[in-house]
Write an enzyme that holds these catalytic residues in place. Structure first.
Site, PDB file in Angstrom:
ATOM      1  N   LYS A   1       0.843  -1.210   0.000  1.00  0.00           N
ATOM      2  CA  LYS A   1       0.000   0.000   0.000  1.00  0.00           C
ATOM      3  C   LYS A   1       0.873   1.253   0.000  1.00  0.00           C
ATOM      4  CE  LYS A   1      -3.796  -2.372   2.297  1.00  0.00           C
ATOM      5  NZ  LYS A   1      -4.409  -2.742   3.576  1.00  0.00           N
TER       6      LYS A   1
ATOM      7  N   GLN B   1      -4.464  -1.205   9.825  1.00  0.00           N
ATOM      8  CA  GLN B   1      -4.321  -2.542   9.251  1.00  0.00           C
ATOM      9  C   GLN B   1      -4.817  -3.607  10.237  1.00  0.00           C
ATOM     10  OE1 GLN B   1      -3.166  -3.234   6.031  1.00  0.00           O
ATOM     11  NE2 GLN B   1      -3.854  -5.301   6.527  1.00  0.00           N
TER      12      GLN B   1
ATOM     13  N   ASP C   1     -11.150   3.211   4.412  1.00  0.00           N
ATOM     14  CA  ASP C   1     -11.528   1.796   4.330  1.00  0.00           C
ATOM     15  C   ASP C   1     -13.048   1.625   4.307  1.00  0.00           C
ATOM     16  OD1 ASP C   1      -9.619  -0.147   4.001  1.00  0.00           O
ATOM     17  OD2 ASP C   1      -9.033  -0.200   6.112  1.00  0.00           O
TER      18      ASP C   1
END
Ligand code: NAP
Length: 309
Positions: A54, A98, A124
């Site tokens: 990422k 994460q 997200d």
């Protein structure tokens, strides 16, 4: 006839090329690039790889992409405090925490963290506000993996409206939002899960079959209507020889990779499905690269919304 392979990697590269000029325009207009903060707690090896990818993709597309690392013994309070600081940061438009968080933080840690991220920075799409907006089909930051699947279906001109979609899996991050996004595009949607009886029969009704389960090769030929589109969200690291041999015939190149490396990344869809499906995504190189691209798109969107353009 063998299924058409849907090349998510190639589409991800194309989409990132499309984003780059928009990122450059933002940067020259506002004197700073759109900024993404990635919070990584502990040292889970799979998370390290995901985060590295990422950061790399974000940097390559012109974003500011910062790693905010906390040690494995960090507390939930430490993590919440970091998220609160990032919520106030003028240079970070997006925050991604994460998963998974260390088990010691408790079963509801992820939920507590997602509840703390400012919805405007929730790239997200996991906060209750953004999930609620998505359920109501209102503009919102939407979970990256299901958005990537929709982007792939649309760009590959696979019709969704009026088709029967079956989603196997009902997680908050993939299955549920996937089903809703398909519904918003006028598919008739069935959600299947671990308690669904006769999963193969239910799956065989699908024009579009989405597997988001986490079981290597669960979806076999008998799950698939001839000509159906099969999207494999699963990402499973297989280290057992018998599982690898069940998926790939002797002499297959991927079996050779398994033997050389001792493990291999596979999806939830058995490769034999290519004999009956009309189109399908490979693993790796299917849905995975698109997830990262959608993260970039969400970050740009969050940045533009924050500065009011
Ligand atoms: P998850 O939270 O573990 O959810 C798995 C879902 O599959 C659950 O709803 C579960 O049903 C269902 N399930 C489990 N075993 C089943 C079975 N034998 N038959 C039918 N349904 C079954 O997993 P997730 O986070 O959604 O992830 C799913 C997969 O996608 C994993 O392989 C993950 O690594 C991968 N993934 C990939 C990406 C990407 O970028 N490509 C992103 C996220 C996740 P119940 O609800 O009844 O337990």
């Amino acid at each position: 006839m063998a299924a058409r392979m849907l090349d998510g990697q190639a589409l991800a590269v194309r989409l990132q090329e499309e984003i780059k000029p928009q990122v450059a325009a933002f940067t020259s207009r506002h004197g700073r690039p759109p900024g993404l903060a990635i919070v990584l707690v502990g040292d889970n090896p799979a998370s390290e790889v995901y985060v590295r990818n990422k950061l790399k993709s974000g940097g390559a597309a012109g974003f500011r992409a910062d790693l905010q690392r906390l040690p494995a013994n960090a507390t939930l309070a430490d993590t919440l405090a970091l998220v609160e600081r990032l919520n106030e940061s003028p240079v970070h438009d997006g925050i991604l925490v994460q998963s998974p968080l260390p088990k010691a933080m408790g079963a509801d840690a992820a939920q507590r963290v997602f509840d703390t991220i400012a919805p405007a920075k929730d790239v997200d799409g996991f906060t209750p506000i953004n999930v609620g907006l998505m359920v109501q089909n209102r503009p919102a930051l939407v979970a990256c993996t299901p958005s990537g699947v929709i982007e792939l279906l649309v760009r590959e001109q696979i019709p969704i409206a009026g088709r029967h979609a079956v989603v196997i899996g009902r997680s908050e991050i993939v299955g549920k939002p996937m089903a809703l996004l398909l519904l918003h595009r006028d598919a008739t949607v069935t959600i299947a899960h671990s308690k669904t009886p006769d999963l193969a029969e239910v799956s065989r009704r699908a024009d579009i079959l989405i597997a988001a389960v986490g079981r290597p090769g669960l979806v076999t030929k008998d799950f698939v209507k001839p000509g159906a589109t099969v999207i494999d969200v699963g990402m499973n690291r297989v280290a057992e020889a018998d599982v690898a041999q069940r998926l790939f015939p002797e002499g297959h190149a991927r079996l050779a990779v398994f033997r050389a490396k001792g493990s291999i990344l596979v999806g939830d869809v058995h490769p034999e499905v290519a004999e009956v499906a009309g189109a399908m995504t490979p693993v790796p190189g299917g849905v995975g690269p698109l997830t990262i691209t959608m993260l970039m798109m969400n970050t740009l969107r969050a940045a533009s919304a924050r500065v009011g353009t």
